[in-house]
Design a protein around this motif. Structure first.
Motif, PDB file in Angstrom:
ATOM      1  N   ARG A  41     -10.435 -41.650 -10.673  1.00  0.00           N
ATOM      2  CA  ARG A  41     -11.854 -41.385 -10.418  1.00  0.00           C
ATOM      3  C   ARG A  41     -12.772 -42.283 -11.241  1.00  0.00           C
ATOM      4  NH1 ARG A  41     -14.790 -35.428 -10.589  1.00  0.00           N
ATOM      5  NH2 ARG A  41     -16.857 -36.160  -9.939  1.00  0.00           N
ATOM      6  N   SER A  61     -15.494 -44.775  -9.638  1.00  0.00           N
ATOM      7  CA  SER A  61     -16.915 -44.607  -9.916  1.00  0.00           C
ATOM      8  C   SER A  61     -17.519 -45.893 -10.470  1.00  0.00           C
ATOM      9  CB  SER A  61     -17.132 -43.457 -10.911  1.00  0.00           C
ATOM     10  OG  SER A  61     -16.709 -42.227 -10.351  1.00  0.00           O
ATOM     11  N   ASP A  81     -17.968 -43.726  -2.399  1.00  0.00           N
ATOM     12  CA  ASP A  81     -19.015 -42.730  -2.690  1.00  0.00           C
ATOM     13  C   ASP A  81     -18.842 -41.498  -1.803  1.00  0.00           C
ATOM     14  OD1 ASP A  81     -21.677 -42.285  -4.119  1.00  0.00           O
ATOM     15  OD2 ASP A  81     -22.218 -41.927  -2.031  1.00  0.00           O
ATOM     16  N   GLU A 102     -16.153 -38.919  -3.113  1.00  0.00           N
ATOM     17  CA  GLU A 102     -16.421 -38.188  -4.345  1.00  0.00           C
ATOM     18  C   GLU A 102     -16.612 -36.707  -4.034  1.00  0.00           C
ATOM     19  OE1 GLU A 102     -16.517 -39.039  -7.624  1.00  0.00           O
ATOM     20  OE2 GLU A 102     -15.702 -40.959  -6.977  1.00  0.00           O
TER      21      GLU A 102
END
Length: 387
Positions: A301, A305, A383, A386
């Motif tokens: 993650r 990100s 995105d 997420e």
């Protein structure tokens, strides 16, 4: 599927049959096990006693009548008739009716046949429940398959004993009760869900089972080229309209081995997890449409990100970011074809050109930079995945 166990006359079942039948005919009915012990009776005081007449009936498999005088010479016997209970050529016990033989004789064959019918129905129900549990265990072992723990050939053999060929091509389908809907905790709701799923996947080789109280799975055998989505959409509509539950359905890939079916199940689970983030209103999600999302979701993650933040830093903070993100994804997935992208977004071509120019200016990347466009697309997808 062949019956893997002999039929059994349990005390609970015997008592239920004896009690109900006694109420109907107005004479006491008792049922014994093969050793002549009473295991069911309208007169519950006789349960556990020995009924000597049943021993001879079991030996000869012929009915017997006993007058008051004859009954007095036999242990635990009262005037009446005694008949063998026979299922598939095997005597399971006896059924007796207390009363003058002349009066109860007319009920004898009816009570015997009714008892055998109720036993057969109980056996069918037991067989179905045992099969359901066995299929559930098989599907769970496939879903959790670990080659270091389970030999795939063992699962193939287990399935073969049940009549299923795991080497035939199948695709994993997972049906999940949607968020916001009541969980199907009641056995009635669970049964209705299973029935609806089995009606959709009704082939003799289709495996269907409940995995949890709100998740169900199927491994249907389908010829190559079969469109599972066209089966699953009506299933989701049926469950919503008839049962009042909204479900989401995930589809894996076709496979013809235990490891492949395990991967297909995991893919279907991933489609259920990722699909609603891409198309919130869709009911069916196929992993084939979500491979890029699945790949990016596998990236740690923090790394994901950082990558997204670097590529879309100037875009993500904007209030119209969801629209811009959707535009990038639709444009790239349409092969950068303006006509197809505009149709996918349901907007005018000029509106699409305006948005693309805006995205280029805000991102600081020229529209004809293919590597920058690919990075922007991947950042938009990252995105999306997420949580």
């Amino acid at each position: 599927m062949s019956q893997p166990w002999p039929p059994v006359l349990t005390p609970t079942l015997a008592q239920g049959i004896a009690g109900d039948t006694s109420d109907i005919i107005g004479f006491n009915v008792l049922i014994t096990d093969p050793d002549g012990v009473v295991i069911g009776s309208g007169d519950t005081r006789r349960i556990g006693s020995f009924h000597e007449a049943s021993v001879e009936v079991m030996r000869t498999l012929k009915s017997a009548a006993h007058s008051a005088e004859q009954a007095r010479r036999l242990q635990g016997v009262r005037p009446g008739i005694t008949l063998p209970i026979i299922i598939d050529g095997r005597a399971l016990g006896t059924v007796g009716i207390t009363g003058s033989p002349a009066r109860v004789q007319r009920f004898g064959l009816v009570v015997k046949r009714q008892t055998e019918i109720m036993l057969q129905e109980s056996m069918r129900l037991r067989s179905r429940l045992v099969l359901e549990r066995t299929v559930e265990d098989l599907l769970r072992d496939i879903a959790q398959f670990d080659p270091d723990v389970i030999n795939p050939e063992d699962l193939v053999a287990r399935a073969g004993e049940l009549g299923y060929n795991l080497r035939a091509e199948r695709t994993a389908v997972i049906i999940d009760v949607g968020e916001g809907a009541p969980s199907p905790d009641g056995s009635g709701t669970r049964s209705m869900l299973l029935r609806a799923i089995r009606e959709t996947f009704s082939g003799s080789q289709d495996l269907v089972a409940a995995m949890t109280s709100s998740r169900f799975a199927a491994l249907p055998r389908r010829p190559a080229g079969t469109d599972l989505r066209s089966l699953c959409l009506p299933l989701a509509d049926h469950i919503r309209q008839r049962i009042g539950l909204r479900v989401a359905i995930g589809l894996g890939i076709a496979a013809d081995s235990v490891p492949g079916l395990h991967d297909s199940y995991q893919d279907a689970a991933a489609a259920l997890r990722l699909g609603p983030r891409v198309q919130a209103d869709a009911q069916v999600h196929s992993i084939g449409d979500l491979r890029v999302h699945q790949l990016l979701a596998a990236v740690p993650r923090r790394a994901r990100s950082r990558f997204a933040g670097f590529s879309i830093a100037g875009l993500r903070a904007r209030p119209d970011w969801p629209v811009l993100r959707q535009t990038v994804i639709a444009y790239c997935e349409s092969g950068c074809n303006l006509v197809r992208a505009a149709a996918a977004l349901n907007i005018h071509r000029n509106t699409l050109l305006y948005r693309l120019d805006k995205i280029s200016q805000l991102s600081g990347r020229p529209a004809d930079d293919h590597r920058a466009r690919l990075a922007l697309y991947l950042a938009c997808v990252a995105d999306q995945v997420e949580p």
